[in-house]
Design an enzyme around this catalytic site. Structure first.
Site, PDB file in Angstrom:
ATOM      1  N   GLY A   5     -56.549 -67.229  28.091  1.00 29.33           N
ATOM      2  CA  GLY A   5     -56.462 -67.124  29.545  1.00 29.33           C
ATOM      3  C   GLY A   5     -56.133 -68.439  30.213  1.00 29.33           C
ATOM      4  O   GLY A   5     -55.243 -69.165  29.792  1.00 29.33           O
ATOM      5  N   ASN A   6     -56.904 -68.744  31.274  1.00 28.46           N
ATOM      6  CA  ASN A   6     -56.590 -69.901  32.115  1.00 28.46           C
ATOM      7  C   ASN A   6     -56.826 -71.242  31.445  1.00 28.46           C
ATOM      8  O   ASN A   6     -56.426 -72.274  31.978  1.00 28.46           O
ATOM      9  CB  ASN A   6     -57.449 -69.853  33.379  1.00 28.46           C
ATOM     10  CG  ASN A   6     -57.114 -68.649  34.214  1.00 28.46           C
ATOM     11  OD1 ASN A   6     -56.020 -68.106  34.084  1.00 28.46           O
ATOM     12  ND2 ASN A   6     -58.032 -68.213  35.048  1.00 28.46           N
TER      13      ASN A   6
ATOM     14  N   LYS B 116     -48.052 -57.610  20.150  1.00 30.45           N
ATOM     15  CA  LYS B 116     -48.612 -58.881  20.644  1.00 30.45           C
ATOM     16  C   LYS B 116     -47.618 -59.543  21.616  1.00 30.45           C
ATOM     17  O   LYS B 116     -46.506 -59.907  21.221  1.00 30.45           O
ATOM     18  CB  LYS B 116     -48.862 -59.777  19.421  1.00 30.45           C
ATOM     19  CG  LYS B 116     -49.112 -61.217  19.734  1.00 30.45           C
ATOM     20  CD  LYS B 116     -50.563 -61.489  19.979  1.00 30.45           C
ATOM     21  CE  LYS B 116     -50.753 -62.921  20.434  1.00 30.45           C
ATOM     22  NZ  LYS B 116     -51.945 -63.064  21.246  1.00 30.45           N
TER      23      LYS B 116
ATOM     24  N   LYS C  17     -55.412 -64.328  17.960  1.00 28.00           N
ATOM     25  CA  LYS C  17     -56.365 -65.431  17.754  1.00 28.00           C
ATOM     26  C   LYS C  17     -57.813 -64.964  17.739  1.00 28.00           C
ATOM     27  O   LYS C  17     -58.657 -65.559  17.072  1.00 28.00           O
ATOM     28  CB  LYS C  17     -56.175 -66.521  18.813  1.00 28.00           C
ATOM     29  CG  LYS C  17     -56.496 -66.070  20.224  1.00 28.00           C
ATOM     30  CD  LYS C  17     -57.446 -66.979  20.917  1.00 28.00           C
ATOM     31  CE  LYS C  17     -57.866 -66.557  22.296  1.00 28.00           C
ATOM     32  NZ  LYS C  17     -57.363 -65.388  22.952  1.00 28.00           N
TER      33      LYS C  17
ATOM     34  N   LYS D 284     -60.040 -58.405  21.573  1.00 27.29           N
ATOM     35  CA  LYS D 284     -61.252 -59.179  21.885  1.00 27.29           C
ATOM     36  C   LYS D 284     -62.501 -58.364  21.606  1.00 27.29           C
ATOM     37  O   LYS D 284     -63.462 -58.851  21.003  1.00 27.29           O
ATOM     38  CB  LYS D 284     -61.265 -59.583  23.369  1.00 27.29           C
ATOM     39  CG  LYS D 284     -60.455 -60.820  23.646  1.00 27.29           C
ATOM     40  CD  LYS D 284     -60.653 -61.265  25.095  1.00 27.29           C
ATOM     41  CE  LYS D 284     -59.364 -61.816  25.625  1.00 27.29           C
ATOM     42  NZ  LYS D 284     -58.783 -62.858  24.787  1.00 27.29           N
TER      43      LYS D 284
END
Ligand code: ADP
Ligand code: MG
Length: 318
Positions: free
Chosen positions: A9-10, A123, A207, A267
């Site tokens: 993310g960020n 992905k 990941k 996730k």
């Protein structure tokens, strides 16, 4: 505690932000200060990170030269591990006391060359495009593409992570007290041939999947995935969206269709795998909440002892 923290993310690039080395370094510097605060609480850190936007950019740059010098995805994965690993290491050195041992380790991940995922790319990598541009790019470059929110992106094969080639070295470094940055972009996919030799494979591993494997194998006390949402939602993106505060893996597995392939799906799966295999707790949430997630007070916590799904009281809509 020994913590495996997966940065996405960020922490690297905000959604829609143009990827530049400077923009990324700025974001990574912010993340490093959070990581330094966590280290200051006495926790041991093993840091992993994504590479979707970066590996996609490297692929575009590589394809812009002569066709025969275009680099295969395993090489681009290695490049992205070096680039992002360097950025994180630099930021951590500036955020942590001088003399802290920090090692970035180029990591390879075993995959099965017959994994069905090679036939079903999910992905997302590289920049966001509008639909028309994405379709044009796909036909020019023979890409697979898929929607990502209201935009479109290139998608590549993401085979299952089966093992980490350098696991013994990562464990040795962590045991010696070093902060290890590893398994970037899920690691460089490699397979073992009939002759027992390793060969690089054209794919980008998720990941989070590799991070879960890593966290289990190095006996992490907690596995944390930091992203750009406060936690895992049911009915995400609808007006019924509600954030899960705490759940057990079985309850989450019953909800699999709720979590999107290529983003929240892996996730949730990674969190469940870690909890099932280690008996410890996993957390998913925002970078800014990291310390509170470690205390199991923010984000979505996945824990074997949670009898049913509980939701956050203050429900911010997704
Ligand atoms: P990262 O770089 O952190 O791996 P991803 O894009 O892979 O980021 O995953 C996070 C994204 O997953 C969020 O930004 C959100 O848009 C998306 N998402 C899809 N389904 C859900 C859900 N059920 N709950 C929360 N976020 C979701
Ligand atoms: Mg992701």
């Amino acid at each position: 505690m020994r913590l495996v923290i997966a940065l996405g993310g960020n922490a690297l690039l905000r959604r829609g932000q143009l990827l530049s080395a400077a923009a990324q370094q700025h974001n990574v510097n912010v993340a490093a200060r959070v990581l330094a605060d966590i280290a200051a609480e006495g926790h041991q850190l093993i840091i992993t990170h994504g590479n979707g936007p970066q590996v996609g950019l490297l692929a575009l740059q590589s394809a812009s030269g002569p066709a025969e010098s275009a680099l295969p995805f395993d090489v681009l994965d290695a490049e992205s591990e070096g680039w992002i690993g360097y950025a994180i290491e630099l930021a951590l050195r500036n955020a942590l006391p001088r003399g802290t041992e920090i090692v970035t380790l180029l990591t390879q991940t075993f995959v099965d060359p017959t994994d069905p995922a090679f036939k079903m790319p999910v992905k997302p990598v590289g920049p966001l495009y509008d639909e028309a541009t994405a379709k044009q790019m796909a036909s020019n470059h023979h890409w697979s593409i898929a929607p990502d929110g209201s935009f479109w992106r290139r998608v590549v094969a993401s085979p299952k992570a089966l093992g980490i080639v350098e696991i013994a070295s990562i464990r040795r470094l962590a045991d010696a007290g070093a902060i290890v940055i590893c398994a970037g972009g899920g690691g460089i996919p490699v397979c073992v041939g009939p002759d027992g030799k390793l060969t690089g494979v054209e794919a980008v591993i998720d990941k989070d999947a590799t991070s879960a494997l890593l966290a289990t194998q190095i006996e992490a006390d907690m596995f944390i995935m930091l992203t750009d949402v406060a936690g895992v939602y049911l009915d995400f993106g609808t007006d019924r969206a509600r954030m899960i505060a705490r759940a057990n893996p079985l309850a989450l597995n019953a909800q699999t269709t709720a979590f999107k392939a290529g983003s929240m799906g892996p996730k949730v799966q990674a969190a469940c795998d870690f909890v099932n295999n280690s008996g410890h707790v996993a957390g998913i949430g925002e970078l800014a909440d990291a310390i509170s997630i470690i205390r199991q007070k923010s984000g979505t916590i996945v824990a074997a002892d949670q009898p049913h799904i509980s939701y956050t009281r203050k429900n911010h809509l997704a």
